[in-house]
Design an enzyme around this catalytic site. Sequence first.
Site, mmCIF file in Angstrom:
data_model
loop_
_atom_site.group_PDB
_atom_site.id
_atom_site.type_symbol
_atom_site.label_atom_id
_atom_site.label_comp_id
_atom_site.label_asym_id
_atom_site.label_seq_id
_atom_site.Cartn_x
_atom_site.Cartn_y
_atom_site.Cartn_z
ATOM 1 N N SER A 57 0.795 -1.228 0.000
ATOM 2 C CA SER A 57 0.000 0.000 0.000
ATOM 3 C C SER A 57 0.826 1.276 0.000
ATOM 4 C CB SER A 57 -0.951 0.018 1.205
ATOM 5 O OG SER A 57 -0.222 0.192 2.411
ATOM 6 N N LYS A 98 0.676 4.691 6.909
ATOM 7 C CA LYS A 98 0.117 5.459 5.782
ATOM 8 C C LYS A 98 0.732 6.859 5.800
ATOM 9 C CE LYS A 98 -2.979 2.231 4.740
ATOM 10 N NZ LYS A 98 -2.818 1.382 3.538
#
Length: 209
Positions: A57, A98
């Site tokens: 990701s 993230k």
Amino acid sequence: MANTEKKNKKLDKRGEAAGPKKGSGFRDTVLFAGIGLVIAILIHTFVLQSFYIPSESMQNTLQVNDRVIVNKLAYRFGPVQRGDIVVFKGWDGEDTIKRVIAVGGDRVKCCDAKGRITINGEPLDETEYLYPGDDPSQRRFDVKVPAGRLWLMGDHRSNSLDSRSHMERDDRYLGTVSEEDVIGRAFVRYWPPSRVSLLSRPDAFSAIR
């Protein structure tokens, strides 16, 4: 002469000069090792921690099995910043990594006429870190980030479960994450050796007000 030697040397019962007691060196070694272990545990608990990257990701910034060091004191005296890569307790309770795109009070939106994410009406140039070939987002959104919360996205947008994926699951917070759930800021990639690098904040975020 003998009296002088007795003054200068302390003799044991066998009449030999007394030296360090047996085992004292071993005890010192154990003591120093124990102190070092305690210091290492304190640093790991309160200052720095290593994390490995389990998914795609955050490509290409972070690859699967990369390892990063997180500064757990990064936000002790200041707020989380847009553009930072952070480790936090994710939506499922697991440690997650993230990039911070927007902070409390920001209005983050996708997308403008050129397909760019905007923050407070300003377009965000993500070419520095966005995964090659990816759009900033294939999913449209328009969110006012609540105070004390963060809008987080992966750099590999087409392969990231992030704030966009949790908007409907949590209507109150619109997919955002509390700043209190942030463990720290990832500031260096140290493994593999061929990819050692500092993880700096992209310049594009400095233009956002």
